[in-house]
Design a protein around this motif. Structure first.
Motif, PDB file in Angstrom:
ATOM      1  N   ALA A  20       0.846  -1.176   0.000  1.00 13.41           N
ATOM      2  CA  ALA A  20       0.000   0.000   0.000  1.00 13.41           C
ATOM      3  C   ALA A  20       0.891   1.239   0.000  1.00 13.41           C
ATOM      4  N   THR A  21       0.254   2.404   0.093  1.00 15.80           N
ATOM      5  CA  THR A  21       1.013   3.654   0.119  1.00 15.80           C
ATOM      6  C   THR A  21       2.242   3.493   1.000  1.00 15.80           C
ATOM      7  N   PRO A  22       3.426   3.865   0.511  1.00 17.45           N
ATOM      8  CA  PRO A  22       4.663   3.574   1.251  1.00 17.45           C
ATOM      9  C   PRO A  22       4.668   4.145   2.669  1.00 17.45           C
ATOM     10  N   VAL A  23       5.325   3.422   3.549  1.00 20.16           N
ATOM     11  CA  VAL A  23       5.593   3.880   4.904  1.00 20.16           C
ATOM     12  C   VAL A  23       7.080   4.197   5.000  1.00 20.16           C
ATOM     13  N   VAL A  24       7.401   5.392   5.484  1.00 21.40           N
ATOM     14  CA  VAL A  24       8.790   5.763   5.716  1.00 21.40           C
ATOM     15  C   VAL A  24       9.159   5.393   7.146  1.00 21.40           C
ATOM     16  N   ALA A  25      10.233   4.636   7.310  1.00 24.00           N
ATOM     17  CA  ALA A  25      10.768   4.291   8.629  1.00 24.00           C
ATOM     18  C   ALA A  25      12.115   4.994   8.779  1.00 24.00           C
ATOM     19  N   ALA A  26      12.113   6.111   9.495  1.00 20.79           N
ATOM     20  CA  ALA A  26      13.309   6.934   9.670  1.00 20.79           C
ATOM     21  C   ALA A  26      13.992   6.548  10.973  1.00 20.79           C
ATOM     22  N   CYS A  27      15.222   6.045  10.883  1.00 20.01           N
ATOM     23  CA  CYS A  27      15.887   5.477  12.052  1.00 20.01           C
ATOM     24  C   CYS A  27      17.250   6.108  12.277  1.00 20.01           C
ATOM     25  N   ASP A  28      17.429   6.663  13.453  1.00 19.86           N
ATOM     26  CA  ASP A  28      18.756   7.052  13.901  1.00 19.86           C
ATOM     27  C   ASP A  28      19.642   5.808  13.930  1.00 19.86           C
TER      28      ASP A  28
ATOM     29  N   ALA B  12       9.376   6.523  13.270  1.00 22.23           N
ATOM     30  CA  ALA B  12      10.702   7.045  13.588  1.00 22.23           C
ATOM     31  C   ALA B  12      11.238   6.422  14.866  1.00 22.23           C
ATOM     32  N   ALA B  13      12.576   6.382  14.954  1.00 16.33           N
ATOM     33  CA  ALA B  13      13.251   5.887  16.146  1.00 16.33           C
ATOM     34  C   ALA B  13      14.503   6.713  16.371  1.00 16.33           C
ATOM     35  N   GLY B  14      14.783   7.050  17.640  1.00 12.89           N
ATOM     36  CA  GLY B  14      15.979   7.814  17.962  1.00 12.89           C
ATOM     37  C   GLY B  14      16.158   7.940  19.456  1.00 12.89           C
ATOM     38  N   ASP B  15      17.374   8.325  19.877  1.00 10.00           N
ATOM     39  CA  ASP B  15      17.683   8.349  21.317  1.00 10.00           C
ATOM     40  C   ASP B  15      18.138   9.698  21.838  1.00 10.00           C
ATOM     41  N   SER B  16      18.417  10.686  20.972  1.00  9.86           N
ATOM     42  CA  SER B  16      19.016  11.935  21.433  1.00  9.86           C
ATOM     43  C   SER B  16      18.082  13.122  21.234  1.00  9.86           C
ATOM     44  N   LEU B  17      18.459  14.263  21.820  1.00  9.69           N
ATOM     45  CA  LEU B  17      17.675  15.485  21.643  1.00  9.69           C
ATOM     46  C   LEU B  17      17.594  15.883  20.178  1.00  9.69           C
ATOM     47  N   LEU B  18      18.599  15.534  19.397  1.00 10.58           N
ATOM     48  CA  LEU B  18      18.568  15.839  17.967  1.00 10.58           C
ATOM     49  C   LEU B  18      17.556  14.966  17.225  1.00 10.58           C
ATOM     50  N   ASP B  19      17.030  13.944  17.901  1.00 14.92           N
ATOM     51  CA  ASP B  19      15.981  13.102  17.313  1.00 14.92           C
ATOM     52  C   ASP B  19      14.578  13.523  17.740  1.00 14.92           C
ATOM     53  N   ALA B  20      14.484  14.469  18.659  1.00 12.79           N
ATOM     54  CA  ALA B  20      13.175  14.822  19.214  1.00 12.79           C
ATOM     55  C   ALA B  20      12.222  15.331  18.140  1.00 12.79           C
TER      56      ALA B  20
ATOM     57  N   ARG C  54      11.610   5.219  21.222  1.00 12.82           N
ATOM     58  CA  ARG C  54      12.955   5.555  21.674  1.00 12.82           C
ATOM     59  C   ARG C  54      13.441   4.485  22.638  1.00 12.82           C
ATOM     60  N   PRO C  55      14.757   4.297  22.732  1.00 17.80           N
ATOM     61  CA  PRO C  55      15.270   3.293  23.664  1.00 17.80           C
ATOM     62  C   PRO C  55      15.241   3.795  25.101  1.00 17.80           C
ATOM     63  N   ALA C  56      15.304   2.864  26.023  1.00 19.47           N
ATOM     64  CA  ALA C  56      15.345   3.196  27.452  1.00 19.47           C
ATOM     65  C   ALA C  56      16.782   3.498  27.872  1.00 19.47           C
ATOM     66  N   HIS C  57      17.441   4.317  27.098  1.00 17.07           N
ATOM     67  CA  HIS C  57      18.776   4.838  27.393  1.00 17.07           C
ATOM     68  C   HIS C  57      18.977   6.077  26.528  1.00 17.07           C
ATOM     69  N   GLY C  58      20.067   6.789  26.740  1.00 14.41           N
ATOM     70  CA  GLY C  58      20.392   7.923  25.882  1.00 14.41           C
ATOM     71  C   GLY C  58      19.877   9.248  26.429  1.00 14.41           C
ATOM     72  N   GLU C  59      20.117  10.287  25.654  1.00 14.00           N
ATOM     73  CA  GLU C  59      19.838  11.655  26.081  1.00 14.00           C
ATOM     74  C   GLU C  59      18.359  11.892  26.365  1.00 14.00           C
ATOM     75  N   LEU C  60      17.483  11.417  25.483  1.00 20.47           N
ATOM     76  CA  LEU C  60      16.049  11.608  25.698  1.00 20.47           C
ATOM     77  C   LEU C  60      15.581  10.885  26.951  1.00 20.47           C
ATOM     78  N   HIS C  61      16.094   9.684  27.156  1.00 22.34           N
ATOM     79  CA  HIS C  61      15.701   8.910  28.331  1.00 22.34           C
ATOM     80  C   HIS C  61      16.194   9.584  29.609  1.00 22.34           C
ATOM     81  N   ASP C  62      17.433  10.068  29.586  1.00 25.89           N
ATOM     82  CA  ASP C  62      18.002  10.717  30.778  1.00 25.89           C
ATOM     83  C   ASP C  62      17.209  11.961  31.164  1.00 25.89           C
ATOM     84  N   GLN C  63      16.642  12.638  30.165  1.00 26.91           N
ATOM     85  CA  GLN C  63      15.875  13.852  30.433  1.00 26.91           C
ATOM     86  C   GLN C  63      14.379  13.582  30.602  1.00 26.91           C
ATOM     87  N   GLY C  64      13.986  12.328  30.539  1.00 28.36           N
ATOM     88  CA  GLY C  64      12.584  11.992  30.736  1.00 28.36           C
ATOM     89  C   GLY C  64      11.680  12.465  29.621  1.00 28.36           C
TER      90      GLY C  64
END
Length: 284
Positions: A17-25, A226-234, A245-255
């Motif tokens: 079907a209509t394409p799905v984009v999976a953007a991954c850090d 989308a998937a990512g772990d840092s503030l640049l992925d927000a 997002r993973p249960a580690h990294g910058e985003l996780h540390d900042q909640g």
């Protein structure tokens, strides 16, 4: 976004079907250095690993063999777009299982690669946006140089004439430095991100999300994951219809959380495997 059946757009999987984009850090989302693996099982119970990157003849980054299998299935079912802050040269070292992705985003959105080649029109758009909205790279680099003490700074680098970063010894950095640098950078139209041993200063308009919007338009995608772990992925995660997002990294540390963004149960390389399975399940 519509999800009606249509012929595959440029770069989209045939027969879906209509394409799905999976953007991954990449780093600490899909691939992991040896020190970032975070394995919490006896050595004899550790999962089989694949080498994702070689540097100076030595293996540098890894993913589990199961994550590699799932990634190949994901690439066949969606438009898989590696979306990284790495420079083009750094990205070129990465070998994900399966064929080379048709699209990739490097330098935090500064370069859009099409079959491995940079799209020059996209880079011209980026340069124009940066010139109009933020202080020049030279100003930021000089300030970073002034505040970087040799006692905790190992290297200073300029990436693709777009942003700069310092390789640091985190446990020796002054308390409050990142906060002070962040406040100063905001007055210049720049952002700060501390990822592992790298302290990045990046122009605010230079985003992964902007490049992914371009990919979505080109392939006629109906959904973005989308998937990512840092503030640049927000921003990338906020753009997506669903993210993880993973249960580690910058985003996780900042909640950092959002209603449409899930968090893995595991951390380290096992979170990378969990992310690939989550993406594939949603595409299916």
């Amino acid at each position: 976004m519509s999800d009606t059946t249509s012929d595959a757009a440029d770069g989209g999987p045939v027969g879906y079907a209509t394409p799905v984009v999976a953007a991954c850090d990449l780093d600490r989302t899909l691939i992991f250095s040896a020190r970032a693996l975070g394995l919490r099982v006896p050595d004899a119970e550790a999962p089989s690993m694949l080498v994702a990157e070689v540097y100076h003849g030595e293996p540098l980054s890894f993913l589990t063999a199961e994550a590699g299998r799932l990634l190949q299935e994901l690439a066949a079912a969606a438009v898989l777009v590696p979306t990284t802050t790495r420079t083009r040269d750094q990205y070129a070292r990465v070998r994900l299982p399966g064929p080379q992705p048709h699209y990739a985003v490097c330098a935090n959105g500064g370069h859009l690669l099409v079959d491995g080649r940079p799209d020059e029109d996209w880079r011209r758009q980026v340069d124009a946006a940066l010139a109009a909205a933020c202080a020049p790279l030279e100003t930021i680099t000089e300030h970073l140089r002034k505040v970087s003490d040799p006692r905790w700074t190992r290297k200073l680098r300029i990436a693709e004439d777009l942003f700069c970063y310092a390789v640091v010894q985190r446990d020796e950095m002054p308390v409050g430095l990142v906060s002070e640098l962040t406040m100063w950078a905001e007055t210049q139209g720049w952002t700060v991100s501390l990822q592992g041993r790298k302290l990045y200063l990046v122009p605010r308009p230079l985003t992964k999300s902007a490049a992914i919007v371009e990919v979505v338009q080109r392939v006629g995608a109906g959904r973005v994951l989308a998937a990512g772990d840092s503030l640049l992925d927000a921003e990338l995660l906020e753009l997506a219809d669903a993210g993880v997002r993973p249960a580690h990294g910058e985003l996780h540390d900042q909640g950092w959380n959002a209603p449409h963004v899930g968090v893995t149960r595991s951390s380290g390389v096992m979170a990378g495997e969990e992310i690939t399975r989550w993406l594939l399940d949603l595409v299916r």
